[in-house]
Design a protein around this motif. Structure first.
Motif, PDB file in Angstrom:
ATOM      1  N   THR A 113     -22.270 -12.415 -69.967  1.00 24.18           N
ATOM      2  CA  THR A 113     -22.701 -11.191 -70.637  1.00 24.18           C
ATOM      3  C   THR A 113     -21.623 -10.635 -71.554  1.00 24.18           C
ATOM      4  N   TYR A 114     -20.371 -10.660 -71.106  1.00 30.91           N
ATOM      5  CA  TYR A 114     -19.266 -10.090 -71.881  1.00 30.91           C
ATOM      6  C   TYR A 114     -18.481 -11.192 -72.569  1.00 30.91           C
ATOM      7  N   SER A 115     -19.181 -12.049 -73.250  1.00 32.46           N
ATOM      8  CA  SER A 115     -18.561 -13.195 -73.895  1.00 32.46           C
ATOM      9  C   SER A 115     -17.971 -12.794 -75.246  1.00 32.46           C
ATOM     10  N   PHE A 116     -16.648 -12.987 -75.366  1.00 36.54           N
ATOM     11  CA  PHE A 116     -15.950 -12.776 -76.632  1.00 36.54           C
ATOM     12  C   PHE A 116     -15.262 -14.077 -77.000  1.00 36.54           C
ATOM     13  N   ASN A 117     -14.976 -14.213 -78.257  1.00 29.42           N
ATOM     14  CA  ASN A 117     -14.132 -15.306 -78.723  1.00 29.42           C
ATOM     15  C   ASN A 117     -12.766 -15.141 -78.052  1.00 29.42           C
ATOM     16  N   LEU A 118     -12.128 -16.228 -77.660  1.00 28.52           N
ATOM     17  CA  LEU A 118     -10.845 -16.113 -76.971  1.00 28.52           C
ATOM     18  C   LEU A 118      -9.766 -15.489 -77.857  1.00 28.52           C
ATOM     19  N   THR A 119      -9.882 -15.625 -79.162  1.00 27.15           N
ATOM     20  CA  THR A 119      -8.945 -14.939 -80.051  1.00 27.15           C
ATOM     21  C   THR A 119      -9.162 -13.428 -79.958  1.00 27.15           C
ATOM     22  N   ALA A 120     -10.405 -13.009 -79.845  1.00 31.22           N
ATOM     23  CA  ALA A 120     -10.691 -11.580 -79.670  1.00 31.22           C
ATOM     24  C   ALA A 120     -10.104 -11.087 -78.348  1.00 31.22           C
ATOM     25  N   TRP A 121     -10.242 -11.897 -77.288  1.00 28.40           N
ATOM     26  CA  TRP A 121      -9.628 -11.524 -76.012  1.00 28.40           C
ATOM     27  C   TRP A 121      -8.114 -11.424 -76.153  1.00 28.40           C
ATOM     28  N   GLY A 122      -7.538 -12.290 -76.954  1.00 32.87           N
ATOM     29  CA  GLY A 122      -6.096 -12.225 -77.192  1.00 32.87           C
ATOM     30  C   GLY A 122      -5.687 -10.898 -77.808  1.00 32.87           C
ATOM     31  N   TRP A 123      -6.447 -10.448 -78.808  1.00 32.25           N
ATOM     32  CA  TRP A 123      -6.145  -9.161 -79.442  1.00 32.25           C
ATOM     33  C   TRP A 123      -6.360  -7.998 -78.474  1.00 32.25           C
ATOM     34  N   ILE A 124      -7.413  -8.078 -77.662  1.00 34.51           N
ATOM     35  CA  ILE A 124      -7.665  -7.021 -76.673  1.00 34.51           C
ATOM     36  C   ILE A 124      -6.493  -6.934 -75.699  1.00 34.51           C
ATOM     37  N   HIS A 125      -6.059  -8.088 -75.171  1.00 37.88           N
ATOM     38  CA  HIS A 125      -4.930  -8.101 -74.236  1.00 37.88           C
ATOM     39  C   HIS A 125      -3.648  -7.599 -74.900  1.00 37.88           C
ATOM     40  N   LEU A 126      -3.440  -7.981 -76.142  1.00 38.87           N
ATOM     41  CA  LEU A 126      -2.232  -7.576 -76.851  1.00 38.87           C
ATOM     42  C   LEU A 126      -2.183  -6.057 -77.042  1.00 38.87           C
ATOM     43  N   VAL A 127      -3.260  -5.481 -77.539  1.00 43.06           N
ATOM     44  CA  VAL A 127      -3.285  -4.034 -77.817  1.00 43.06           C
ATOM     45  C   VAL A 127      -3.170  -3.234 -76.517  1.00 43.06           C
ATOM     46  N   ILE A 128      -3.973  -3.583 -75.521  1.00 42.58           N
ATOM     47  CA  ILE A 128      -3.915  -2.847 -74.257  1.00 42.58           C
ATOM     48  C   ILE A 128      -2.573  -3.079 -73.572  1.00 42.58           C
ATOM     49  N   GLY A 129      -2.029  -4.293 -73.678  1.00 40.77           N
ATOM     50  CA  GLY A 129      -0.719  -4.583 -73.088  1.00 40.77           C
ATOM     51  C   GLY A 129       0.390  -3.733 -73.691  1.00 40.77           C
ATOM     52  N   VAL A 130       0.375  -3.554 -74.997  1.00 40.60           N
ATOM     53  CA  VAL A 130       1.387  -2.707 -75.654  1.00 40.60           C
ATOM     54  C   VAL A 130       1.258  -1.265 -75.158  1.00 40.60           C
ATOM     55  N   LEU A 131       0.034  -0.765 -75.096  1.00 39.78           N
ATOM     56  CA  LEU A 131      -0.178   0.615 -74.653  1.00 39.78           C
ATOM     57  C   LEU A 131       0.231   0.803 -73.188  1.00 39.78           C
ATOM     58  N   VAL A 132      -0.135  -0.145 -72.342  1.00 42.70           N
ATOM     59  CA  VAL A 132       0.208  -0.056 -70.919  1.00 42.70           C
ATOM     60  C   VAL A 132       1.723  -0.106 -70.737  1.00 42.70           C
ATOM     61  N   ALA A 133       2.403  -0.977 -71.466  1.00 43.59           N
ATOM     62  CA  ALA A 133       3.866  -1.071 -71.356  1.00 43.59           C
ATOM     63  C   ALA A 133       4.532   0.232 -71.820  1.00 43.59           C
ATOM     64  N   LEU A 134       4.048   0.811 -72.900  1.00 46.21           N
ATOM     65  CA  LEU A 134       4.623   2.077 -73.391  1.00 46.21           C
ATOM     66  C   LEU A 134       4.436   3.206 -72.388  1.00 46.21           C
ATOM     67  N   VAL A 135       3.252   3.285 -71.787  1.00 47.14           N
ATOM     68  CA  VAL A 135       3.002   4.335 -70.798  1.00 47.14           C
ATOM     69  C   VAL A 135       3.840   4.082 -69.542  1.00 47.14           C
ATOM     70  N   GLY A 136       3.980   2.817 -69.140  1.00 47.94           N
ATOM     71  CA  GLY A 136       4.845   2.492 -68.001  1.00 47.94           C
ATOM     72  C   GLY A 136       6.273   2.918 -68.254  1.00 47.94           C
ATOM     73  N   TRP A 137       6.763   2.696 -69.451  1.00 50.45           N
ATOM     74  CA  TRP A 137       8.106   3.139 -69.832  1.00 50.45           C
ATOM     75  C   TRP A 137       8.197   4.666 -69.788  1.00 50.45           C
ATOM     76  N   GLY A 138       7.150   5.325 -70.269  1.00 50.36           N
ATOM     77  CA  GLY A 138       7.118   6.786 -70.222  1.00 50.36           C
ATOM     78  C   GLY A 138       7.138   7.314 -68.789  1.00 50.36           C
ATOM     79  N   LEU A 139       6.425   6.657 -67.874  1.00 54.33           N
ATOM     80  CA  LEU A 139       6.452   7.060 -66.467  1.00 54.33           C
ATOM     81  C   LEU A 139       7.853   6.914 -65.881  1.00 54.33           C
TER      82      LEU A 139
END
Length: 157
Positions: A74-100
Motif C-alpha cells: 500500500t505504501y509503495s514508494f520508489n527506493l530513491t524517494a525512501w532515501g530522500w525521506i530517510h535523509l530529511v527526517i534523519g537530519v531533523l531527528v539528529a538536530l533535535v537530538g542535539w538540541g535535547l
C-alpha cells in the motif's frame, strides 16, 4: 515527669517534635529519575538514529537496489524517494537530538512531534527492513515516553 533546673519552667519529657511522625517526602514528578535520565538517553537515541537515517537515506539515493523490492504494498514508494525521506527526517531527528542534549527548550516539543513522525515513517517502511523498523518504532515510543514524563526544568513552565 520532667526535670527542671532552677529558673526554668517545667516542660514535657518529650518535645512535640518527638511525638509527631515524620512527614512523607512530596512525590517527584512523573517518572522520576528514570524519566530524567531517559530524557538525556532520548537525546542520544535521537542523535544516533538521525545519523543512521542520514546514512540510510544517502545509501537509498545513491543506489536504488539497497533494499529488495516488495510486491504490491500500500505504501509503495520508489527506493530513491525512501532515501530522500530517510535523509530529511534523519537530519531533523539528529538536530533535535542535539538540541535535547544541549538542553534547548524547543527541542522537547519538537522531539515529541518528530518521534511520532519517525514511528509513522518506519511503520510505512516495515516491509523493506522489518527488524530495523520494529526496533525504530520501539525507539520512537521510548523517546515520546521520556520526553513527556521528564520533569520540567526549574524556571520553565
Amino acid at each position: 515527669m520532667s526535670q527542671t533546673t532552677p529558673g526554668q519552667e517545667p516542660g514535657p519529657a518529650w518535645s512535640a517534635d518527638h511525638r509527631t511522625p515524620p512527614r512523607p517526602e512530596p512525590a517527584q514528578a512523573s517518572g522520576g529519575g528514570w524519566a530524567t535520565g531517559g530524557m538525556m538517553f532520548a537525546g542520544v537515541l535521537m542523535l544516533v538514529s538521525g545519523v543512521l537515517g542520514i546514512l540510510n537515506g544517502i545509501a537509498g539515493i545513491a543506489k536504488d537496489d539497497v533494499y529488495g523490492r516488495i510486491g504490491d504494498y500500500t505504501y509503495s514508494f520508489n527506493l530513491t524517494a525512501w532515501g530522500w525521506i530517510h535523509l530529511v527526517i534523519g537530519v531533523l531527528v539528529a538536530l533535535v537530538g542535539w538540541g535535547l542534549l544541549k538542553g534547548a527548550d524547543w527541542a522537547r516539543g519538537a522531539g515529541i512531534g518528530l518521534a511520532a513522525l519517525y514511528i509513522v515513517e518506519y511503520f510505512m517502511f516495515l516491509p523493506y527492513a522489518p527488524v530495523w523498523s520494529v526496533i525504530s518504532i520501539g525507539i520512537g515510543v521510548f523517546v515520546i515516553w521520556s520526553l513527556t514524563t521528564a520533569p520540567l526544568r526549574s524556571g520553565t513552565r
